[in-house]
Design a protein around this motif. Structure first.
Motif, PDB file in Angstrom:
ATOM      1  N   MET A   1       0.841  -1.173   0.000  1.00 58.51           N
ATOM      2  CA  MET A   1       0.000   0.000   0.000  1.00 58.51           C
ATOM      3  C   MET A   1       0.888   1.238   0.000  1.00 58.51           C
ATOM      4  N   VAL A   2       0.464   2.239  -0.735  1.00 55.14           N
ATOM      5  CA  VAL A   2       1.228   3.476  -0.849  1.00 55.14           C
ATOM      6  C   VAL A   2       0.828   4.417   0.275  1.00 55.14           C
ATOM      7  N   ASP A   3       1.830   5.052   0.899  1.00 51.36           N
ATOM      8  CA  ASP A   3       1.564   6.030   1.957  1.00 51.36           C
ATOM      9  C   ASP A   3       1.244   7.373   1.294  1.00 51.36           C
ATOM     10  N   LEU A   4      -0.029   7.741   1.287  1.00 51.74           N
ATOM     11  CA  LEU A   4      -0.478   8.958   0.610  1.00 51.74           C
ATOM     12  C   LEU A   4      -0.313  10.209   1.461  1.00 51.74           C
ATOM     13  N   SER A   5       0.057  10.046   2.703  1.00 55.65           N
ATOM     14  CA  SER A   5       0.188  11.208   3.596  1.00 55.65           C
ATOM     15  C   SER A   5       1.351  12.114   3.191  1.00 55.65           C
ATOM     16  N   LYS A   6       2.281  11.616   2.423  1.00 61.76           N
ATOM     17  CA  LYS A   6       3.444  12.387   2.002  1.00 61.76           C
ATOM     18  C   LYS A   6       3.138  13.309   0.821  1.00 61.76           C
ATOM     19  N   TYR A   7       1.980  13.099   0.151  1.00 61.65           N
ATOM     20  CA  TYR A   7       1.633  13.872  -1.045  1.00 61.65           C
ATOM     21  C   TYR A   7       0.827  15.115  -0.671  1.00 61.65           C
ATOM     22  N   SER A   8       1.029  16.168  -1.450  1.00 63.42           N
ATOM     23  CA  SER A   8       0.230  17.382  -1.279  1.00 63.42           C
ATOM     24  C   SER A   8      -1.122  17.159  -1.952  1.00 63.42           C
ATOM     25  N   SER A   9      -2.071  18.046  -1.696  1.00 64.29           N
ATOM     26  CA  SER A   9      -3.392  17.949  -2.317  1.00 64.29           C
ATOM     27  C   SER A   9      -3.265  18.012  -3.837  1.00 64.29           C
ATOM     28  N   GLU A  10      -2.414  18.884  -4.336  1.00 67.49           N
ATOM     29  CA  GLU A  10      -2.224  19.020  -5.776  1.00 67.49           C
ATOM     30  C   GLU A  10      -1.645  17.736  -6.371  1.00 67.49           C
ATOM     31  N   GLU A  11      -0.673  17.144  -5.686  1.00 65.20           N
ATOM     32  CA  GLU A  11      -0.071  15.898  -6.166  1.00 65.20           C
ATOM     33  C   GLU A  11      -1.097  14.753  -6.142  1.00 65.20           C
TER      34      GLU A  11
END
Length: 106
Positions: A1-11
């Motif tokens: 599973m990918v950790d999405l917490s590292k991405y910004s809203s735009e990303e």
């Protein structure tokens, strides 16, 4: 599973857009594959895909219209085969206390 917490809203929006494109492409590929499989199965049994999808192959074994067994005493154009729901005129006839046998075509 990918950790999405590292991405910004735009990303994340950009990633979602890429995922949606990939899903649409995959759906089109799956549809083509399904069509090819359906065609192969239909041909194996001697049908076209259209015959199977539209039900034409099944319809060809259907019985014809049943002959009339009952006729209105005053209006010969009103008939009933005795199959399915009773027409209004038959219901009215029976509601008046009359017998269905009186309407039977002999």
């Amino acid at each position: 599973m990918v950790d999405l917490s590292k991405y910004s809203s735009e990303e994340l929006r950009a990633l979602k857009k890429d995922i949606d494109k990939a899903l649409e492409s995959r759906r089109k590929d799956d549809a083509k594959k399904a069509q090819q499989e359906m065609k192969a199965i239909a041909e194996r049994y001697g049908f076209s895909v259209n015959e199977l999808v539209q039900g034409q192959a099944v319809r060809s074994t259907r019985r014809g219209k049943a002959p009339a067994r009952f006729r209105h005493p005053d209006d010969a154009s009103k008939t009933w085969s005795g199959r399915g729901r009773k027409p209004v005129w038959v219901k009215e006839w029976e509601a008046a206390g009359r017998s269905l046998e009186e309407l039977r075509i002999k």
